[in-house]
Enzyme design. Structure first.
Site, PDB file in Angstrom:
ATOM      1  N   LYS A 228     -12.754  17.811  -9.558  1.00 34.06           N
ATOM      2  CA  LYS A 228     -13.244  19.158  -9.247  1.00 34.06           C
ATOM      3  C   LYS A 228     -12.077  19.905  -8.627  1.00 34.06           C
ATOM      4  O   LYS A 228     -11.650  19.566  -7.532  1.00 34.06           O
ATOM      5  CB  LYS A 228     -14.395  19.070  -8.236  1.00 34.06           C
ATOM      6  CG  LYS A 228     -15.588  18.261  -8.721  1.00 34.06           C
ATOM      7  CD  LYS A 228     -16.690  18.186  -7.662  1.00 34.06           C
ATOM      8  CE  LYS A 228     -16.487  17.084  -6.654  1.00 34.06           C
ATOM      9  NZ  LYS A 228     -17.569  16.972  -5.652  1.00 34.06           N
ATOM     10  N   GLY A 259     -19.604  21.434  -4.399  1.00 35.31           N
ATOM     11  CA  GLY A 259     -19.286  20.133  -4.994  1.00 35.31           C
ATOM     12  C   GLY A 259     -20.546  19.297  -5.207  1.00 35.31           C
ATOM     13  O   GLY A 259     -20.653  18.562  -6.200  1.00 35.31           O
ATOM     14  N   ASP A 260     -21.480  19.407  -4.285  1.00 42.25           N
ATOM     15  CA  ASP A 260     -22.724  18.638  -4.407  1.00 42.25           C
ATOM     16  C   ASP A 260     -23.567  19.148  -5.569  1.00 42.25           C
ATOM     17  O   ASP A 260     -24.155  18.358  -6.322  1.00 42.25           O
ATOM     18  CB  ASP A 260     -23.528  18.731  -3.104  1.00 42.25           C
ATOM     19  CG  ASP A 260     -22.739  18.238  -1.907  1.00 42.25           C
ATOM     20  OD1 ASP A 260     -21.899  17.326  -2.081  1.00 42.25           O
ATOM     21  OD2 ASP A 260     -22.942  18.775  -0.800  1.00 42.25           O
ATOM     22  N   ASP A 296     -26.075  25.266   2.310  1.00 36.85           N
ATOM     23  CA  ASP A 296     -25.483  24.174   1.547  1.00 36.85           C
ATOM     24  C   ASP A 296     -26.299  23.766   0.330  1.00 36.85           C
ATOM     25  O   ASP A 296     -25.805  23.048  -0.530  1.00 36.85           O
ATOM     26  CB  ASP A 296     -25.318  22.949   2.465  1.00 36.85           C
ATOM     27  CG  ASP A 296     -24.329  23.218   3.590  1.00 36.85           C
ATOM     28  OD1 ASP A 296     -23.888  24.370   3.726  1.00 36.85           O
ATOM     29  OD2 ASP A 296     -24.008  22.281   4.329  1.00 36.85           O
TER      30      ASP A 296
HETATM   31  O1  KDG Z   1     -20.779  18.895   0.773  1.00 40.45           O
HETATM   32  C1  KDG Z   1     -21.432  19.739   1.693  1.00 40.45           C
HETATM   33  C2  KDG Z   1     -21.524  18.977   2.938  1.00 40.45           C
HETATM   34  O2  KDG Z   1     -20.238  18.819   3.435  1.00 40.45           O
HETATM   35  C3  KDG Z   1     -22.332  19.597   3.996  1.00 40.45           C
HETATM   36  O3  KDG Z   1     -23.651  19.867   3.561  1.00 40.45           O
HETATM   37  C4  KDG Z   1     -22.350  18.793   5.256  1.00 40.45           C
HETATM   38  O4  KDG Z   1     -22.622  16.516   4.692  1.00 40.45           O
HETATM   39  C5  KDG Z   1     -21.943  17.361   5.182  1.00 40.45           C
HETATM   40  C6  KDG Z   1     -20.648  16.974   5.736  1.00 40.45           C
HETATM   41  O5  KDG Z   1     -20.544  15.833   6.163  1.00 40.45           O
HETATM   42  O6  KDG Z   1     -19.726  17.752   5.758  1.00 40.45           O
END
Ligand code: KDG
Length: 318
Positions: A228, A259-260, A296
């Protein structure tokens, strides 16, 4: 198909509603976020059932986390830890336009994750398991939990997806490679940002093109690898073939979670039999769309794909 099973930390998220630092702001919006539950939510939206195993404190923040993930349709397996607090994340939109994320998660409930938190049969019945480097970096017991899930997935023939998701605030770059690499080697599909790919491969800054990185990662994983590369788009290597997809241009409001969404869309597509080209297209669009909304995991408006802007999805996690 069975559900995609994932394990990780989801935190209470407090974010500025206007530009500025917490030191000067009057209001913060209450939200939640965690990479693994973000992926689970993305999967459910794409029609693929998902189960998230998470450990939270016996506190209002934990209640909110469980409520948010459940109300998005994810099957939640909660572990409530009476001795620890739910993790907290603060997100500020700075005056210069950057987003700053601060964690309050050391010794959080989720960092006490243990292998027994993942119920017998859950992994074994899964369509796939999705793991990230964040859970590996939380603590020794959380890392052991990831490895136990991997062993169980292996024994049951369940495919594993791994997103490196390096968080420099949780693990320093010098030890990170040794933490991520053994899991990457056991993944049927491996996702990494371009910098994360270099970290995993032991390359220097700017070494290797996105294509080079994707090929090198595919040699590490057991199957496809996907790089990515933010505003440059994404490159996948699938069975030795290189697939390239430019970023979908959108007006970026908040890149966290992109990314998720990308990973969720790829997994949903491939698990339902779509070809890799389609998976990459859907992943790129989903990642771009996730940038158009604050938060998010909140549902974006698909029409935003037709209101292009600057595809600036700079990583805010270092
Ligand atoms: O990928 C998004 C995440 O970074 C965010 O939702 C929070 O899980 C998280 C992290 O550890 O940063």
């Amino acid at each position: 198909t069975g559900a995609v099973v994932t394990v990780g930390e989801t935190m209470l998220l407090l974010s500025g509603t206007e530009p500025g630092e917490v030191a000067e702001l009057e209001h913060l919006r209450v939200d939640t976020g965690g990479a693994e539950s973000n992926v689970a939510i993305g999967l459910v939206r794409a029609g693929v059932p998902a189960t998230w195993v998470g450990r939270v404190g016996a506190d209002p923040a934990g209640d909110r986390v469980l409520r948010d993930v459940r109300s998005a349709g994810v099957d939640v397996v909660p572990v409530v830890d009476p001795d620890r607090s739910t993790g907290l994340m603060v997100k500020e939109r700075l005056h210069d336009g950057r987003t700053r994320v601060t964690y309050h998660r050391r010794h959080s409930a989720a960092s006490a994750l243990v292998p027994e938190d993942v119920p017998a049969g859950l992994v074994e019945r899964a369509a796939a398991v999705h793991l990230t480097g964040i859970t590996l970096a939380l603590s020794d017991t959380a890392r052991a939990t990831v490895h136990a899930v991997l062993d169980r997935a292996d024994a049951a023939g369940v495919p594993v997806s791994f997103d490196v998701n390096h968080r420099a605030k949780l693990v320093d770059a010098s030890t990170a490679r040794g933490v991520y690499r053994p899991v990457a080697e056991r993944a049927e599909v491996l996702f990494a940002g371009d910098d994360e790919a270099r970290l995993l491969l032991g390359l220097g800054d700017d070494e290797g093109t996105d294509e080079d990185l994707a090929h090198a990662l595919a040699a590490v994983s057991r199957g496809p690898a996907v790089v990515k590369a933010g505003s440059r788009g994404a490159v996948a290597v699938v069975d030795g073939r290189t697939l390239r997809r430019p970023a979908t241009p959108v007006r970026v409001v908040d890149p966290v979670g992109a990314g998720d969404a990308f990973v969720a869309a790829w997994l949903a597509a491939t698990l339902t039999g779509a070809p890799a080209e389609t998976a990459l297209d859907r992943a790129a669009d989903a990642g771009a769309l996730a940038c158009t909304v604050a938060g998010d995991w909140h549902r974006p408006d698909p029409a935003a794909l037709h209101r292009p802007g600057t595809p600036d999805t700079a990583d805010v996690h270092d």
